[in-house]
Motif scaffolding. Structure first.
Motif, PDB file in Angstrom:
ATOM      1  N   ALA A  14       0.840  -1.206   0.000  1.00 35.09           N
ATOM      2  CA  ALA A  14       0.000   0.000   0.000  1.00 35.09           C
ATOM      3  C   ALA A  14       0.872   1.251   0.000  1.00 35.09           C
ATOM      4  CB  ALA A  14      -0.927  -0.013   1.213  1.00 35.09           C
ATOM      5  N   ALA A  15       1.903   1.263   0.860  1.00 36.73           N
ATOM      6  CA  ALA A  15       2.816   2.415   0.907  1.00 36.73           C
ATOM      7  C   ALA A  15       3.562   2.543  -0.418  1.00 36.73           C
ATOM      8  CB  ALA A  15       3.800   2.253   2.062  1.00 36.73           C
ATOM      9  N   SER A  16       3.953   1.401  -0.959  1.00 41.25           N
ATOM     10  CA  SER A  16       4.649   1.391  -2.243  1.00 41.25           C
ATOM     11  C   SER A  16       3.775   2.000  -3.342  1.00 41.25           C
ATOM     12  CB  SER A  16       5.039  -0.047  -2.591  1.00 41.25           C
ATOM     13  OG  SER A  16       5.722  -0.078  -3.817  1.00 41.25           O
ATOM     14  N   ASP A  17       2.480   1.663  -3.332  1.00 39.52           N
ATOM     15  CA  ASP A  17       1.546   2.219  -4.323  1.00 39.52           C
ATOM     16  C   ASP A  17       1.441   3.741  -4.185  1.00 39.52           C
ATOM     17  OD1 ASP A  17       1.066  -0.308  -5.276  1.00 39.52           O
ATOM     18  OD2 ASP A  17      -0.938  -0.502  -4.393  1.00 39.52           O
ATOM     19  N   ALA A  18       1.411   4.218  -2.945  1.00 39.99           N
ATOM     20  CA  ALA A  18       1.314   5.663  -2.706  1.00 39.99           C
ATOM     21  C   ALA A  18       2.549   6.370  -3.255  1.00 39.99           C
ATOM     22  CB  ALA A  18       1.159   5.936  -1.204  1.00 39.99           C
ATOM     23  N   VAL A  19       3.723   5.828  -2.942  1.00 40.40           N
ATOM     24  CA  VAL A  19       4.978   6.447  -3.389  1.00 40.40           C
ATOM     25  C   VAL A  19       5.110   6.344  -4.909  1.00 40.40           C
ATOM     26  CG1 VAL A  19       7.500   6.336  -3.229  1.00 40.40           C
ATOM     27  CG2 VAL A  19       6.098   6.064  -1.162  1.00 40.40           C
ATOM     28  N   ALA A  20       4.710   5.201  -5.469  1.00 39.90           N
ATOM     29  CA  ALA A  20       4.778   5.026  -6.928  1.00 39.90           C
ATOM     30  C   ALA A  20       3.893   6.048  -7.637  1.00 39.90           C
ATOM     31  CB  ALA A  20       4.368   3.600  -7.308  1.00 39.90           C
ATOM     32  N   HIS A  21       2.735   6.357  -7.037  1.00 44.32           N
ATOM     33  CA  HIS A  21       1.860   7.374  -7.624  1.00 44.32           C
ATOM     34  C   HIS A  21       2.565   8.730  -7.646  1.00 44.32           C
ATOM     35  CE1 HIS A  21      -1.614   9.764  -8.664  1.00 44.32           C
ATOM     36  NE2 HIS A  21      -1.423  10.489  -7.578  1.00 44.32           N
ATOM     37  N   LEU A  22       3.233   9.076  -6.543  1.00 43.43           N
ATOM     38  CA  LEU A  22       3.959  10.350  -6.493  1.00 43.43           C
ATOM     39  C   LEU A  22       5.101  10.367  -7.505  1.00 43.43           C
ATOM     40  CD1 LEU A  22       3.953  10.776  -2.603  1.00 43.43           C
ATOM     41  CD2 LEU A  22       2.627  12.125  -4.267  1.00 43.43           C
ATOM     42  N   LEU A  23       5.806   9.236  -7.632  1.00 43.24           N
ATOM     43  CA  LEU A  23       6.882   9.145  -8.629  1.00 43.24           C
ATOM     44  C   LEU A  23       6.328   9.339 -10.042  1.00 43.24           C
ATOM     45  CD1 LEU A  23       8.842   6.074  -7.194  1.00 43.24           C
ATOM     46  CD2 LEU A  23       9.635   8.456  -7.215  1.00 43.24           C
ATOM     47  N   GLN A  73       9.056   0.676   5.200  1.00 43.53           N
ATOM     48  CA  GLN A  73       9.863  -0.167   4.313  1.00 43.53           C
ATOM     49  C   GLN A  73       9.355  -0.074   2.870  1.00 43.53           C
ATOM     50  OE1 GLN A  73      12.659  -1.448   5.792  1.00 43.53           O
ATOM     51  NE2 GLN A  73      13.229  -1.556   3.641  1.00 43.53           N
ATOM     52  N   GLY A  74       8.036   0.004   2.699  1.00 44.65           N
ATOM     53  CA  GLY A  74       7.467   0.170   1.355  1.00 44.65           C
ATOM     54  C   GLY A  74       7.931   1.465   0.714  1.00 44.65           C
ATOM     55  N   TYR A  75       7.965   2.525   1.515  1.00 47.01           N
ATOM     56  CA  TYR A  75       8.451   3.837   1.055  1.00 47.01           C
ATOM     57  C   TYR A  75       9.922   3.743   0.647  1.00 47.01           C
ATOM     58  CZ  TYR A  75      10.507   8.497   2.127  1.00 47.01           C
ATOM     59  OH  TYR A  75      11.231   9.668   2.119  1.00 47.01           O
ATOM     60  N   LEU A  76      10.743   3.165   1.537  1.00 42.11           N
ATOM     61  CA  LEU A  76      12.182   3.069   1.268  1.00 42.11           C
ATOM     62  C   LEU A  76      12.467   2.198   0.045  1.00 42.11           C
ATOM     63  CD1 LEU A  76      13.415   2.582   4.965  1.00 42.11           C
ATOM     64  CD2 LEU A  76      13.674   4.649   3.556  1.00 42.11           C
ATOM     65  N   THR A 121      -5.952  12.672  -1.416  1.00 42.59           N
ATOM     66  CA  THR A 121      -5.600  11.398  -2.038  1.00 42.59           C
ATOM     67  C   THR A 121      -5.095  10.488  -0.927  1.00 42.59           C
ATOM     68  OG1 THR A 121      -5.097  12.371  -4.194  1.00 42.59           O
ATOM     69  CG2 THR A 121      -4.005  10.290  -3.665  1.00 42.59           C
ATOM     70  N   THR A 122      -5.591   9.252  -0.885  1.00 43.04           N
ATOM     71  CA  THR A 122      -5.307   8.413   0.274  1.00 43.04           C
ATOM     72  C   THR A 122      -5.437   6.934  -0.068  1.00 43.04           C
ATOM     73  OG1 THR A 122      -5.921   8.040   2.610  1.00 43.04           O
ATOM     74  CG2 THR A 122      -7.726   8.514   1.092  1.00 43.04           C
ATOM     75  N   ILE A 123      -4.919   6.100   0.814  1.00 41.10           N
ATOM     76  CA  ILE A 123      -5.082   4.650   0.687  1.00 41.10           C
ATOM     77  C   ILE A 123      -6.277   4.233   1.530  1.00 41.10           C
ATOM     78  CG2 ILE A 123      -4.066   2.383   1.139  1.00 41.10           C
ATOM     79  CD1 ILE A 123      -2.325   3.616  -0.867  1.00 41.10           C
ATOM     80  N   ALA A 124      -7.249   3.586   0.909  1.00 35.69           N
ATOM     81  CA  ALA A 124      -8.422   3.099   1.647  1.00 35.69           C
ATOM     82  C   ALA A 124      -8.203   1.653   2.050  1.00 35.69           C
ATOM     83  CB  ALA A 124      -9.672   3.216   0.775  1.00 35.69           C
ATOM     84  N   GLN A 125      -8.577   1.356   3.298  1.00 33.21           N
ATOM     85  CA  GLN A 125      -8.611  -0.030   3.754  1.00 33.21           C
ATOM     86  C   GLN A 125     -10.077  -0.458   3.774  1.00 33.21           C
ATOM     87  OE1 GLN A 125      -5.911  -1.149   6.943  1.00 33.21           O
ATOM     88  NE2 GLN A 125      -5.696   0.992   7.489  1.00 33.21           N
TER      89      GLN A 125
END
Length: 195
Positions: free
Chosen positions: A28-37, A61-64, A152-156
């Motif tokens: 989920a964190a990876s998806d958020a960062v990938a969107h910003l990239l 860790q997903g961010y890093l 913009t956010t990650i929904a659970q």
């Protein structure tokens, strides 16, 4: 008593043999960062919660990993850990982060309340969202859709998480010896105006 069956929902420890229900926080964190990239950001800040929590470690860790995968260095001054998930903590963390040299052009916060605090800090600094600084939160709380710009956010899948936890608990109650699996449910990146 120790013999009561239980199920961990959202926050769990894989080292403890208890069935859990949650989402893949790393992805989920990876998806958020990938969107910003994908929007052209290379200086991306993280406002994280206390690393005693598994979800906080996984999201960090997903961010890093996502930045590393894009060949981007991570600046330590772009990562802030806060002790409480409230608006004020997000505001202060963002003010600190934006005061440094090479301030980020995007901030990923591990909760919507922190992210809304970030928006407040950026307003104080007269920075526009998302033109100057993009912001992504996590949780899709009700107010996220009501503020301007929308967050913009990650929904659970909160309801499904609760229902699945209840179902696993009933399985354990019916047969305490049964192997009840851990379940990861799908998250969703909700795109609004902030990033």
């Amino acid at each position: 008593s120790a013999s009561l069956p239980w199920v961990a929902c959202c926050e769990f420890d894989p080292a403890v043999a208890v069935p859990y229900v949650g989402i893949d926080n790393h992805r989920a964190a990876s998806d958020a960062v990938a969107h910003l990239l994908s929007r052209g950001h290379t200086r991306i800040g993280l406002i994280n919660s206390d690393e005693r929590y598994l979800y906080a470690r996984q999201r960090q860790q997903g961010y890093l990993d996502t930045l590393a995968g894009a060949g981007l260095p991570v600046q330590p001054q772009w990562v802030r850990t806060v002790q409480s998930l409230d608006y004020a903590a997000g505001t202060q963390a963002a003010l600190d982060m934006m005061a440094g040299p090479d301030a980020p052009t995007a901030i990923f916060a591990v909760s919507d309340t922190l992210a809304i605090g970030v928006l407040s800090a950026l307003r104080q600094l007269t920075l526009r969202v998302p033109q100057d600084v993009a912001v992504i939160g996590f949780d899709d709380i009700a107010i996220a859709a009501q503020i301007d710009p929308g967050l913009t956010t990650i929904a659970q899948p909160m309801r499904e998480l609760g229902e699945t936890a209840a179902r696993l608990l009933l399985q354990r109650l019916a047969d305490p010896a049964a192997q009840v699996p851990g379940v990861l449910l799908q998250h969703q990146l909700i795109l609004r105006g902030s990033a």
